[in-house]
Write a protein that holds these residues in place. Structure first.
Motif, mmCIF file in Angstrom:
data_model
loop_
_atom_site.group_PDB
_atom_site.id
_atom_site.type_symbol
_atom_site.label_atom_id
_atom_site.label_comp_id
_atom_site.label_asym_id
_atom_site.label_seq_id
_atom_site.Cartn_x
_atom_site.Cartn_y
_atom_site.Cartn_z
ATOM 1 N N GLY A 207 0.858 -1.193 0.000
ATOM 2 C CA GLY A 207 0.000 0.000 0.000
ATOM 3 C C GLY A 207 0.889 1.235 0.000
ATOM 4 O O GLY A 207 0.574 2.248 0.603
ATOM 5 N N GLY A 209 1.524 3.379 -2.199
ATOM 6 C CA GLY A 209 1.133 4.527 -3.037
ATOM 7 C C GLY A 209 2.096 4.695 -4.199
ATOM 8 O O GLY A 209 2.500 3.721 -4.849
ATOM 9 N N VAL A 234 -2.552 2.380 -9.433
ATOM 10 C CA VAL A 234 -1.700 3.363 -8.734
ATOM 11 C C VAL A 234 -0.251 3.269 -9.229
ATOM 12 O O VAL A 234 0.408 4.285 -9.445
ATOM 13 C CB VAL A 234 -1.758 3.143 -7.194
ATOM 14 C CG1 VAL A 234 -0.832 4.117 -6.463
ATOM 15 C CG2 VAL A 234 -3.187 3.280 -6.675
ATOM 16 N N LYS A 264 2.630 1.158 6.156
ATOM 17 C CA LYS A 264 2.532 2.491 6.751
ATOM 18 C C LYS A 264 1.192 3.126 6.390
ATOM 19 O O LYS A 264 0.855 3.269 5.218
ATOM 20 C CB LYS A 264 3.673 3.388 6.267
ATOM 21 C CG LYS A 264 3.521 4.812 6.792
ATOM 22 C CD LYS A 264 4.649 5.710 6.356
ATOM 23 C CE LYS A 264 4.344 7.156 6.682
ATOM 24 N NZ LYS A 264 3.372 7.767 5.786
ATOM 25 N N TRP A 265 0.437 3.486 7.440
ATOM 26 C CA TRP A 265 -0.850 4.165 7.230
ATOM 27 C C TRP A 265 -1.777 3.286 6.384
ATOM 28 O O TRP A 265 -2.510 3.790 5.553
ATOM 29 C CB TRP A 265 -0.631 5.480 6.507
ATOM 30 C CG TRP A 265 -0.693 6.785 7.245
ATOM 31 C CD1 TRP A 265 -0.495 8.004 6.660
ATOM 32 C CD2 TRP A 265 -0.990 7.088 8.611
ATOM 33 N NE1 TRP A 265 -0.621 9.001 7.596
ATOM 34 C CE2 TRP A 265 -0.927 8.469 8.789
ATOM 35 C CE3 TRP A 265 -1.290 6.301 9.728
ATOM 36 C CZ2 TRP A 265 -1.169 9.098 10.017
ATOM 37 C CZ3 TRP A 265 -1.520 6.916 10.950
ATOM 38 C CH2 TRP A 265 -1.462 8.288 11.077
ATOM 39 N N VAL A 266 -1.674 1.968 6.545
ATOM 40 C CA VAL A 266 -2.488 1.052 5.736
ATOM 41 C C VAL A 266 -3.537 0.353 6.603
ATOM 42 O O VAL A 266 -4.741 0.424 6.310
ATOM 43 C CB VAL A 266 -1.587 0.005 5.017
ATOM 44 C CG1 VAL A 266 -2.434 -1.088 4.376
ATOM 45 C CG2 VAL A 266 -0.748 0.701 3.944
ATOM 46 N N ASP A 269 -6.900 1.773 7.645
ATOM 47 C CA ASP A 269 -7.982 1.921 6.654
ATOM 48 C C ASP A 269 -8.982 0.770 6.723
ATOM 49 O O ASP A 269 -10.031 0.829 6.080
ATOM 50 C CB ASP A 269 -7.403 1.901 5.228
ATOM 51 C CG ASP A 269 -6.655 3.173 4.870
ATOM 52 O OD1 ASP A 269 -6.845 4.181 5.559
ATOM 53 O OD2 ASP A 269 -5.881 3.151 3.891
ATOM 54 N N TRP A 270 -8.604 -0.316 7.440
ATOM 55 C CA TRP A 270 -9.381 -1.549 7.349
ATOM 56 C C TRP A 270 -9.857 -2.042 8.700
ATOM 57 O O TRP A 270 -9.224 -1.780 9.728
ATOM 58 C CB TRP A 270 -8.527 -2.645 6.673
ATOM 59 C CG TRP A 270 -7.966 -2.184 5.362
ATOM 60 C CD1 TRP A 270 -6.710 -1.678 5.151
ATOM 61 C CD2 TRP A 270 -8.638 -2.114 4.099
ATOM 62 N NE1 TRP A 270 -6.552 -1.328 3.828
ATOM 63 C CE2 TRP A 270 -7.724 -1.582 3.160
ATOM 64 C CE3 TRP A 270 -9.919 -2.469 3.663
ATOM 65 C CZ2 TRP A 270 -8.050 -1.378 1.823
ATOM 66 C CZ3 TRP A 270 -10.243 -2.277 2.327
ATOM 67 C CH2 TRP A 270 -9.319 -1.736 1.423
HETATM 68 C C1 LIG Z 1 -3.683 5.611 3.161
HETATM 69 S S1 LIG Z 1 -2.791 5.120 1.734
HETATM 70 C C2 LIG Z 1 -1.155 4.918 2.429
HETATM 71 C C3 LIG Z 1 -0.104 5.221 1.441
HETATM 72 C C4 LIG Z 1 1.349 5.116 1.937
HETATM 73 N N1 LIG Z 1 1.622 3.877 2.637
HETATM 74 C C5 LIG Z 1 1.700 6.295 2.804
HETATM 75 O O1 LIG Z 1 1.960 6.149 3.976
HETATM 76 O O2 LIG Z 1 1.740 7.402 2.272
HETATM 77 C C6 LIG Z 1 -3.335 3.431 1.498
HETATM 78 C C7 LIG Z 1 -2.795 2.785 0.234
HETATM 79 O O3 LIG Z 1 -3.292 1.429 0.145
HETATM 80 C C8 LIG Z 1 -3.499 1.136 -1.216
HETATM 81 N N2 LIG Z 1 -4.408 -0.020 -1.369
HETATM 82 C C9 LIG Z 1 -5.745 -0.052 -1.174
HETATM 83 N N3 LIG Z 1 -6.228 -1.289 -1.416
HETATM 84 C C10 LIG Z 1 -5.169 -2.051 -1.799
HETATM 85 C C11 LIG Z 1 -5.033 -3.425 -2.173
HETATM 86 N N4 LIG Z 1 -6.103 -4.225 -2.205
HETATM 87 N N5 LIG Z 1 -3.802 -3.880 -2.489
HETATM 88 C C12 LIG Z 1 -2.720 -3.066 -2.470
HETATM 89 N N6 LIG Z 1 -2.777 -1.748 -2.098
HETATM 90 C C13 LIG Z 1 -4.004 -1.253 -1.759
HETATM 91 C C14 LIG Z 1 -4.107 2.428 -1.753
HETATM 92 O O4 LIG Z 1 -4.022 2.500 -3.170
HETATM 93 C C15 LIG Z 1 -3.249 3.480 -1.041
HETATM 94 O O5 LIG Z 1 -2.123 3.825 -1.827
#
Ligand SMILES: C[S@@+](CC[C@H](N)C(=O)[O-])C[C@H]1O[C@@H](n2cnc3c(N)ncnc32)[C@H](O)[C@@H]1O
Length: 364
Positions: A207, A209, A234, A264-266, A269-270
């Motif tokens: 994740g 970005g 992305v 990081k910061w992933v 979200d879940w």
């Molecule tokens: C909140 S952003 C964090 C971005 C980065 N880690 C940072 O700290 O700046 C969450 C990231 O998770 C990615 N993401 C969402 N669903 C995903 C998936 N199923 N597989 C891989 N990446 C995913 C999004 O595209 C996004 O870039």
């Protein structure tokens, strides 16, 4: 604010009123900060090179002359809130009167554009009308039997669909800028916590970005083989170099193999079920390293017992942001521990970083 139990009924009532009003009008401080950011006050003072008087500031910002006093009142609140500092300067030649001049403080220095530490896009994103308007639908959201975010309840679409519906949209780039600016601050964290990455030969930033964080890691550890793993839309068009590569995929299916996985910061979200899946896939990705692999999580660890009530409030604010925008959550230490052990890991270590976040090293 602490409420005394032995005060008179009246004084308790007054304290309660102040407490309530303060929380009702918190938004005014937020919006005054946004106005300061939009006007470019920090840039003006920074470019001037020394404290600025009100009239110098008004003229540099090209404000209408009738608004000079209004600017003074905005600055009074923002100075009270720690964004500017006042000094007394001598008036212009021949003028005996002293004047107040405003200078930057550490928080307003974070609004100077073009600096790696600039957080203006966070202010812009968090206080964007789309992030604020949804709160008017919270009662409807509470009464609905639908698993959807407050954002979706209010707008009819998820935040991700809202961002992605027009890839050229300024909202999408605003969100990406906000993420990138938060990541740039990460450089300091890396420098203070180099030991976390030492000895690793490969790392996958899940994740990740567009690779902002991985590029910072790559700068400090050029020999570390880094992979930025994110959704194909992305990373599809991004190219790296010998030790920095971009891979598209779905972290819920599988994660490329590496000595360490960075999240990081992933996970915030879940929900727990989804986070468990991501952690189990991360464990699989480092399995070839045996006990020497690790997962590095960077997220908030809520501490409700902290003496710093302001810090806890920020962490709890973030939790509601994650809930309302993504149905995600910020977690307490106990919640992290449960998630980590449920995913099959054997130990972990939490280190507080950058004030309000934590770095959690997780071992198989
Ligand atoms: C909140 S952003 C964090 C971005 C980065 N880690 C940072 O700290 O700046 C969450 C990231 O998770 C990615 N993401 C969402 N669903 C995903 C998936 N199923 N597989 C891989 N990446 C995913 C999004 O595209 C996004 O870039």
């Amino acid at each position: 604010m602490a409420f005394s139990t032995n005060g008179s009924e009246e004084s308790e009532l007054y304290h309660a009123q102040i407490h309530l009003y303060k929380h009702v009008y918190n938004f005014v401080s937020s919006m005054a900060l946004k106005s300061a950011m939009e006007l470019g006050i920090a840039d003006a003072i920074h470019n001037h090179g020394k404290p600025m008087t009100l009239s110098e500031l008004a003229s540099s910002l090209k404000l209408h002359p009738s608004k000079v006093n209004i600017l003074h009142r905005f600055l009074r609140l923002l100075t009270h809130n720690g964004f500017f500092a006042k000094t007394i300067v001598k008036g212009k030649e021949g003028d005996e009167e002293e004047e107040i001049a405003y200078s930057l403080t550490p928080p307003s220095k974070l609004l100077i554009s073009g600096k790696p530490t600039c957080l203006s896009s966070i202010v812009k994103g968090a206080l964007h009308p789309s992030s604020l308007d949804m709160w008017s639908s919270s009662k409807k959201w509470f009464n609905e039997d639908k698993e959807q975010t407050l954002f979706e309840c209010a707008t009819g679409e998820s935040f991700w669909d809202f961002l992605n519906k027009d890839s050229e949209s300024s909202t999408l780039s605003m969100f990406q800028d906000a993420m990138a600016s938060d990541s740039r601050m990460f450089k300091l964290v890396l420098q203070e916590n180099k030991r976390v990455f030492e000895g690793l030969e490969s790392l996958v930033d899940v994740g990740g970005g567009t690779g902002g964080v991985t590029k910072l890691i790559h700068e400090i550890f050029p020999h570390l083989k880094c992979t930025v793993f994110d959704q194909p839309q992305v990373v599809g068009n991004l190219t790296g170099n010998e030790n920095l590569n971009f891979v598209g995929g779905d972290m819920f299916k599988s994660i490329p193999s590496a000595d360490a996985v960075l999240l990081k910061w992933v996970l915030h979200d879940w929900n727990d079920e989804q986070s468990l899946k991501i952690l189990k896939n991360s464990k699989e990705a480092i399995s070839h390293k045996g006990k020497d692999g690790k997962v590095i999580i960077i997220d908030i660890s809520i501490d409700e017992t902290s003496d710093d009530r302001g810090l806890t409030e920020l962490q709890l604010d973030y939790d509601l942001v994650m809930l309302t925008m993504f149905l995600g959550k910020e977690r307490t230490k106990q919640e992290w521990e449960k998630l980590i052990y449920d995913a099959g890991f054997s130990s972990y270590k939490i280190t507080p970083i950058s004030g309000f976040k934590s770095l959690i090293e997780v071992y198989p």
